[in-house]
Design an enzyme around this catalytic site. Structure first.
Site, PDB file in Angstrom:
ATOM      1  CD  GLU A   1      -2.076  -1.248   2.703  1.00  0.00           C
ATOM      2  OE1 GLU A   1      -3.774  -2.157   2.014  1.00  0.00           O
ATOM      3  OE2 GLU A   1      -2.064  -0.639   3.644  1.00  0.00           O
TER       4      GLU A   1
ATOM      5  CG  ASP B   1     -11.813  -7.553  -0.030  1.00  0.00           C
ATOM      6  OD1 ASP B   1     -12.834  -7.494   0.791  1.00  0.00           O
ATOM      7  OD2 ASP B   1     -10.949  -6.450   0.223  1.00  0.00           O
TER       8      ASP B   1
END
Ligand code: SAH
Length: 254
Positions: free
Chosen positions: A12, A217
Site C-alpha cells: 500500500e 474486494d
C-alpha cells in the site's frame, strides 16, 4: 507542518518511501519510520501492520515521538455497500469501530466514556484527497495501469465515494455480514482494520487526520483471493499517484 503517512501493508506504500528526498530512518517499537521531503512536504512514512492496536500505536508515536501535525492513512479496504466496486476509491468523512459493542451499558459502536461512535476526519484534508482521487482517475489511471490489468480487475469506470468507514479486527469475507453491517451503519462505504483506531487517537490528541482507501474486494466469500491479487498488482499505483497529487496540491488544514 509535518505529515505522517500510514499504511498497513508494504504494497500500500510501495514507491512512496523511495520518492522521499533526504530520507532518514528511525526504528522504534518494531517499526521503521522514514523521515524526509515528499514532493515538497515534510513527511514521515510508516507501515503500521494490520489491526486497530497496530494503527493506534503507530499514530500515537507519529505524533508524540516524530512530531507530525497531520495524519493520512492510505491503503485498501473491502466494499461496505453493494453499489461500490473493486477499484473505486473511498474517502472517510467519519470512522467507526464496528467490533466495539459494550451494550447494554453503552449503545452499540460507541467507544465507552467518549460519548462517540463516529470519529470525524478533517474536512480540508478530506476535500484535498477527494480532488487528488478524482485527478488520479481522470488523468493517471490509464497511463499507470495497463489495459490488460484494467480489464482483469474491472477498472473501466472507477468512482470516488465519500462516507463512513468501519474498522474492526476482522477480515470481512461474508456477504451476509457486510449486508448486516451496512444496515446497522447508514452511509457505510468501506470496511478495513485500522482507520477508526487512527481516527480515535487523532481525535484525542487534537491532530487532523484523513483516511483514503482503494476498494480491493467486496468483503464477500471471494474477498481473500480478490484482495491478494489487487494488492500485489495495482494497489501501490493508486496510493503513490494519489499521495503525489495530494502533496503537490500543497496540503493544508485549519
Ligand atoms: N493475509 C493478509 C491479511 C490482510 S488483512 C496479509 O497477510 O497481507 C487486510 C488488510 O487490508 C487490512 O490491513 C485491512 O485494513 C484491509 N482490508 C482489505 N479488505 C478487507 C476486508 N474485506 N475486511 C477487512 N479488512 C480489509
Amino acid at each position: 507542518m509535518r505529515l505522517g503517512i500510514i499504511s498497513a501493508l508494504h504494497e500500500e506504500q510501495h514507491g512512496l518511501v523511495e520518492a522521499m528526498q533526504g530520507a532518514a530512518t528511525a526504528l522504534h517499537g518494531g517499526r521503521v519510520y522514514t523521515l524526509g521531503k515528499l514532493w515538497g512536504i515534510d513527511a514521515v512514512c510508516v507501515l503500521s501492520r494490520i489491526g486497530k492496536v497496530a494503527g493506534a500505536v503507530t499514530a500515537t508515536l507519529l505524533v508524540e515521538k516524530f512530531g507530525v501535525t497531520h495524519i493520512l492513512f492510505t491503503g485498501v479496504a473491502g466494499a461496505g455497500d453493494r453499489s461500490i466496486a473493486v477499484g473505486d476509491i473511498v474517502v472517510a468523512d467519519a470512522l467507526v469501530q464496528h467490533d466495539m459493542d459494550a451494550s447494554p451499558l453503552f449503545p452499540r459502536f460507541q467507544v465507552p466514556l467518549t460519548g462517540l461512535a463516529h470519529f470525524p476526519s478533517d474536512h480540508t484534508m478530506s476535500m484535498q484527497l477527494l480532488a487528488a482521487a478524482h485527478g488520479f482517475l481522470e488523468h493517471d489511471l490509464a497511463d499507470v495501469i495497463d489495459a490488460e490489468q484494467r480489464a482483469t480487475f474491472g477498472l473501466q469506470q472507477p468512482r470516488v465515494h465519500r462516507g463512513l468507514i468501519a474498522s474492526g479486527d476482522q477480515f470481512m469475507n461474508e456477504i451476509n455480514a457486510i449486508d448486516a453491517l451496512n444496515a446497522a451503519l447508514p452511509g457505510l462505504v468501506a470496511v478495513e482494520m485500522e482507520g477508526a483506531a487512527v481516527a480515535q487517537v487523532c481525535y484525542e490528541l487534537g491532530i487532523p487526520c484523513a483516511v483514503i482507501r482503494t476498494i480491493s474486494d467486496n468483503a464477500n466469500e471471494e474477498a481473500a483471493t480478490d484482495f491478494l491479487a489487487f494488492v500485489s498488482a495495482v494497489a501501490s499505483k493508486y496510493a503513490f499517484y494519489i499521495v503525489r497529487r495530494y502533496c503537490e496540491g500543497g496540503m493544508e488544514s485549519r
